[in-house]
Design an enzyme around this catalytic site. Structure first.
Site, PDB file in Angstrom:
ATOM      1  N   LYS A 125      29.378 -29.245 -41.204  1.00 45.31           N
ATOM      2  CA  LYS A 125      30.694 -29.401 -40.764  1.00 45.31           C
ATOM      3  C   LYS A 125      30.902 -30.227 -39.297  1.00 45.31           C
ATOM      4  CE  LYS A 125      34.753 -26.758 -39.597  1.00 45.31           C
ATOM      5  NZ  LYS A 125      35.712 -25.486 -39.720  1.00 45.31           N
ATOM      6  N   HIS A 132      44.003 -20.269 -49.812  1.00 42.13           N
ATOM      7  CA  HIS A 132      44.858 -19.567 -48.458  1.00 42.13           C
ATOM      8  C   HIS A 132      46.172 -18.932 -49.037  1.00 42.13           C
ATOM      9  CE1 HIS A 132      43.720 -21.808 -44.898  1.00 42.13           C
ATOM     10  NE2 HIS A 132      42.874 -21.019 -45.078  1.00 42.13           N
ATOM     11  N   ARG A 189      48.947 -25.088 -20.473  1.00 42.48           N
ATOM     12  CA  ARG A 189      48.662 -26.423 -20.931  1.00 42.48           C
ATOM     13  C   ARG A 189      47.269 -26.759 -21.324  1.00 42.48           C
ATOM     14  NH1 ARG A 189      52.941 -28.316 -17.373  1.00 42.48           N
ATOM     15  NH2 ARG A 189      54.814 -28.408 -18.442  1.00 42.48           N
ATOM     16  N   HIS A 236      39.127 -13.618 -46.208  1.00 42.97           N
ATOM     17  CA  HIS A 236      39.249 -14.833 -46.198  1.00 42.97           C
ATOM     18  C   HIS A 236      38.597 -15.450 -47.412  1.00 42.97           C
ATOM     19  CE1 HIS A 236      39.981 -19.220 -45.127  1.00 42.97           C
ATOM     20  NE2 HIS A 236      38.778 -19.130 -44.998  1.00 42.97           N
ATOM     21  N   HIS A 273      40.587 -24.181 -50.612  1.00 39.50           N
ATOM     22  CA  HIS A 273      41.650 -23.667 -49.462  1.00 39.50           C
ATOM     23  C   HIS A 273      43.111 -24.045 -50.050  1.00 39.50           C
ATOM     24  CE1 HIS A 273      37.928 -23.186 -47.342  1.00 39.50           C
ATOM     25  NE2 HIS A 273      38.683 -22.624 -46.424  1.00 39.50           N
ATOM     26  N   GLU A 308      41.763 -34.419 -39.159  1.00 42.46           N
ATOM     27  CA  GLU A 308      42.032 -34.240 -40.582  1.00 42.46           C
ATOM     28  C   GLU A 308      43.066 -35.180 -41.115  1.00 42.46           C
ATOM     29  OE1 GLU A 308      43.774 -30.547 -43.022  1.00 42.46           O
ATOM     30  OE2 GLU A 308      41.764 -30.166 -41.935  1.00 42.46           O
ATOM     31  N   GLU A 326      32.111 -19.905 -47.775  1.00 41.72           N
ATOM     32  CA  GLU A 326      32.312 -21.066 -47.007  1.00 41.72           C
ATOM     33  C   GLU A 326      30.748 -22.002 -47.020  1.00 41.72           C
ATOM     34  OE1 GLU A 326      34.725 -22.584 -46.020  1.00 41.72           O
ATOM     35  OE2 GLU A 326      36.295 -20.857 -45.524  1.00 41.72           O
ATOM     36  N   ASN A 349      38.641 -28.705 -46.987  1.00 38.12           N
ATOM     37  CA  ASN A 349      39.846 -27.666 -47.428  1.00 38.12           C
ATOM     38  C   ASN A 349      39.477 -27.343 -49.061  1.00 38.12           C
ATOM     39  OD1 ASN A 349      41.258 -27.521 -45.148  1.00 38.12           O
ATOM     40  ND2 ASN A 349      42.383 -29.410 -45.629  1.00 38.12           N
ATOM     41  N   ARG A 364      38.099 -35.196 -43.069  1.00 36.13           N
ATOM     42  CA  ARG A 364      38.057 -33.849 -42.716  1.00 36.13           C
ATOM     43  C   ARG A 364      38.796 -32.946 -44.037  1.00 36.13           C
ATOM     44  NH1 ARG A 364      38.708 -30.739 -36.984  1.00 36.13           N
ATOM     45  NH2 ARG A 364      38.231 -28.721 -37.842  1.00 36.13           N
ATOM     46  N   LYS A 388      39.676 -26.110 -34.853  1.00 35.67           N
ATOM     47  CA  LYS A 388      41.075 -25.760 -35.381  1.00 35.67           C
ATOM     48  C   LYS A 388      41.201 -24.148 -34.749  1.00 35.67           C
ATOM     49  CE  LYS A 388      41.368 -27.860 -39.886  1.00 35.67           C
ATOM     50  NZ  LYS A 388      41.566 -27.747 -41.169  1.00 35.67           N
TER      51      LYS A 388
END
Length: 364
Positions: free
Chosen positions: A226, A251, A118, A263, A247, A236, A182, A244, A240, A140
């Site tokens: 960032k 993606h 956990r 990427h 993206h 997000e 990026e 993206n 945030r 993330k």
């Protein structure tokens, strides 16, 4: 620098030749008597002994988990295998995961830490440009699913991030180019000064032929950009989403290429498509699109894999985790430092954006 997230706050250490500081920082924060370094064969051959020795010299019992290199191994099966190795090594809730590698390792091992018993401590040591300026900052963590990239994951912050910019000198040119997507994105959405720096020195940056202090500044500035966004919107829910940019399309292109495209290579194509959409909608000036595409092209980005089918890209976009109630979400560029959120992009506009990219891109 400090990322201010209340009880989940942490520091990012940036410098050249600082890998051997990992042990002292780990011990200072009292992150646990046992640590598991998760890495891949490529990175372990270069940096594992230095990191392991530093931790052991600080009295930490170290276990090493090596996983295959590549996006195709960023799966729940690999996560389960790592969990099993942590259990066999006797790691408990007071232990720590240390990620040593690029974005794939950071995303996956971070998710391991988030889900093992956990949640246990973890530390990021990113060794690629993409990971240093983006993936290692913000919490993330995720793995891929057959339905799409990063579909199974969690927001889970590291205890600290250690960035040794010297590791970038071991990268091949393609990895550097991929990471620069990026960097360019951060400038376009948030920082005119960063765009000006890149416009002046893009070729030298792409070859990493800048002074060590300039490289440190470049990485740190991207982390600051960032981190500032993450501090305002950790999970997000609003701001945030600007991270993206590129993206939504990118993606899908990355997945449709079966990850033949890196990427950053895919995100660069996504930026080109999304900026074209913004121009056609009257949101963005043509000059901004030209500036963006010139920066990307000057790094060697803007390559299209011929086996990527436009229909597959559009289908993957519909199942992207950024979609809301079946509506595809976009971040569209207005100008340098200015973006808007939009869920009003039609299928024909998406198709036109993809057609534009295929027309101007270089074959892979």
């Amino acid at each position: 620098m400090h990322v201010n997230l209340g009880l989940r706050s942490y520091d990012i250490l940036v410098g050249h030749g600082i890998l051997d500081r990992i042990g002292a920082e780990y011990a200072r924060l009292n992150l646990g008597a046992k640590a598991a370094i998760v890495t891949n064969p490529t990175v372990s051959a270069l940096y594992l002994s230095l990191v392991q020795n530093s931790l052991e010299d600080s009295g930490i019992e170290v276990h090493v988990v090596t996983v295959p290199d590549g996006e195709k191994y960023k799966t729940l099966d690999t996560v389960g295998a790592i969990h099993g190795k942590l259990m066999k090594a006797g790691l408990d809730r007071t232990s720590c995961v240390v990620t040593l590698g690029g974005g794939v390792i950071g995303d996956m091992a971070g998710f391991v830490a988030a889900t093992y018993m956990r949640g246990i401590n973890f530390v990021q040591i990113p060794t690629t440009l993409e990971a240093q300026v983006d993936a290692s900052v913000g919490g993330k963590t995720a793995v891929d699913h057959e339905s799409g990239k990063n579909m199974v994951g969690a927001f889970y912050q590291p205890r600290f991030v250690l960035i040794d910019t010297g590791t970038l000198l071991s990268l091949d040119k393609r990895d550097v180019r991929s990471g620069l997507a990026e960097v360019i994105k951060h400038g376009l959405i948030r920082d005119q000064a960063l765009v000006d720096f890149l416009d002046e020195k893009m070729e030298q940056v792409a070859e990493l032929e800048i002074e060590a202090d300039e490289l440190d500044w470049l990485i740190a500035r991207n982390c600051e950009i960032k981190a500032g966004v993450v501090e305002a919107d950790e999970t997000e829910k609003g701001l945030r989403e600007i991270l993206n940019y590129g993206h939504t399309v990118g993606h899908a292109i990355e997945s449709a290429s079966s990850f033949r495209l890196r990427h950053g290579e895919a995100i660069a194509l996504g930026m080109m498509a999304e900026a074209r959409i913004a121009v056609e909608k009257g949101i963005c000036e043509e000059d901004t699109l030209t500036l963006q595409n010139a920066l990307l092209k000057r790094t060697g980005l803007g390559v299209w894999s011929p086996d990527v089918r436009q229909s597959a890209v559009i289908e993957l976009m519909a199942s992207d985790k950024k979609a809301r109630e079946g509506v595809i979400r976009f971040v569209l560029l207005e100008g340098v430092g200015r973006v808007i959120h939009s869920d009003d992009v039609s299928a024909s506009e998406i198709a036109a954006g993809l057609a534009y990219v295929k027309e101007i891109a270089t074959p892979f």
